[in-house]
Design a protein around this motif. Sequence first.
Motif, mmCIF file in Angstrom:
data_model
loop_
_atom_site.group_PDB
_atom_site.id
_atom_site.type_symbol
_atom_site.label_atom_id
_atom_site.label_comp_id
_atom_site.label_asym_id
_atom_site.label_seq_id
_atom_site.Cartn_x
_atom_site.Cartn_y
_atom_site.Cartn_z
ATOM 1 N N UNK A 33 3.209 10.047 -9.898
ATOM 2 C CA UNK A 33 2.426 10.500 -11.213
ATOM 3 C C UNK A 33 2.020 11.844 -11.002
ATOM 4 N N UNK A 34 1.778 12.393 -10.051
ATOM 5 C CA UNK A 34 0.980 13.398 -9.808
ATOM 6 C C UNK A 34 -0.656 13.449 -9.888
ATOM 7 N N UNK A 35 -0.912 12.374 -9.149
ATOM 8 C CA UNK A 35 -2.432 12.459 -9.036
ATOM 9 C C UNK A 35 -2.935 12.942 -7.988
ATOM 10 N N UNK A 36 -4.349 13.494 -7.988
ATOM 11 C CA UNK A 36 -4.890 14.197 -6.861
ATOM 12 C C UNK A 36 -6.267 13.628 -6.769
ATOM 13 N N UNK A 37 -6.555 13.177 -5.317
ATOM 14 C CA UNK A 37 -8.068 12.698 -5.494
ATOM 15 C C UNK A 37 -8.933 13.538 -4.215
ATOM 16 N N UNK A 38 -10.172 13.655 -4.776
ATOM 17 C CA UNK A 38 -10.725 14.359 -3.879
ATOM 18 C C UNK A 38 -11.833 13.146 -2.939
ATOM 19 N N UNK A 39 -12.005 13.801 -1.808
ATOM 20 C CA UNK A 39 -12.660 12.879 -0.931
ATOM 21 C C UNK A 39 -13.954 13.635 -0.271
ATOM 22 N N UNK A 40 -14.977 13.050 0.253
ATOM 23 C CA UNK A 40 -16.000 13.445 0.736
ATOM 24 C C UNK A 40 -15.921 13.678 2.084
ATOM 25 N N UNK A 73 3.643 5.751 -5.705
ATOM 26 C CA UNK A 73 3.763 5.867 -7.138
ATOM 27 C C UNK A 73 2.536 6.863 -7.527
ATOM 28 N N UNK A 74 1.530 6.692 -6.873
ATOM 29 C CA UNK A 74 0.491 7.746 -6.857
ATOM 30 C C UNK A 74 1.018 9.214 -7.103
ATOM 31 N N UNK A 75 1.554 9.350 -5.916
ATOM 32 C CA UNK A 75 2.209 10.870 -5.628
ATOM 33 C C UNK A 75 3.276 11.127 -6.669
ATOM 34 N N UNK A 128 0.859 -1.087 0.033
ATOM 35 C CA UNK A 128 -0.009 0.034 0.023
ATOM 36 C C UNK A 128 1.048 1.100 0.009
ATOM 37 N N UNK A 129 2.012 1.395 0.835
ATOM 38 C CA UNK A 129 2.927 2.553 0.660
ATOM 39 C C UNK A 129 3.651 2.483 -0.626
ATOM 40 N N UNK A 130 3.911 1.533 -1.401
ATOM 41 C CA UNK A 130 4.539 1.823 -2.584
ATOM 42 C C UNK A 130 3.504 2.176 -3.663
ATOM 43 N N UNK A 170 -13.340 8.259 -1.326
ATOM 44 C CA UNK A 170 -12.784 8.797 -2.817
ATOM 45 C C UNK A 170 -14.047 9.199 -3.615
ATOM 46 N N UNK A 171 -13.865 10.503 -4.024
ATOM 47 C CA UNK A 171 -15.055 10.913 -4.938
ATOM 48 C C UNK A 171 -14.283 10.950 -6.344
ATOM 49 N N UNK A 172 -13.223 11.351 -6.573
ATOM 50 C CA UNK A 172 -12.718 11.512 -7.954
ATOM 51 C C UNK A 172 -11.220 11.589 -7.957
ATOM 52 N N UNK A 173 -10.639 10.950 -8.717
ATOM 53 C CA UNK A 173 -8.886 10.793 -8.756
ATOM 54 C C UNK A 173 -8.759 11.467 -10.201
ATOM 55 N N UNK A 174 -7.699 12.161 -10.187
ATOM 56 C CA UNK A 174 -7.021 12.821 -11.711
ATOM 57 C C UNK A 174 -5.869 12.984 -11.482
ATOM 58 N N UNK A 175 -5.198 13.365 -12.716
ATOM 59 C CA UNK A 175 -3.849 13.883 -13.136
ATOM 60 C C UNK A 175 -3.738 15.330 -12.808
ATOM 61 N N UNK A 176 -2.637 15.767 -12.067
ATOM 62 C CA UNK A 176 -2.528 17.020 -11.839
ATOM 63 C C UNK A 176 -1.786 17.537 -13.043
#
Length: 53
Positions: free
Chosen positions: A34-41, A30-32, A24-26, A46-52
């Motif tokens: 690649x520049x992904x940002x997730x929005x949470x309610x 990797x997500x960080x 999970x840490x790896x 998780x509501x939506x994840x997308x590339x920055x």
Amino acid sequence: MKKVIALIILSLTMVSCSELAEMEARSQQRRMERGRQCRYNYKGEVQHCGYIN
């Protein structure tokens, strides 16, 4: 004999949990990278994840 078997089972469970935590840490790393940002309610789901850009 039962105590030895219980000890072995607990040891295997502990090892598998630590491996899952490392995986999970790896994945998070990797997500960080690649520049992904997730929005949470408000519940923390998780509501939506997308590339920055």
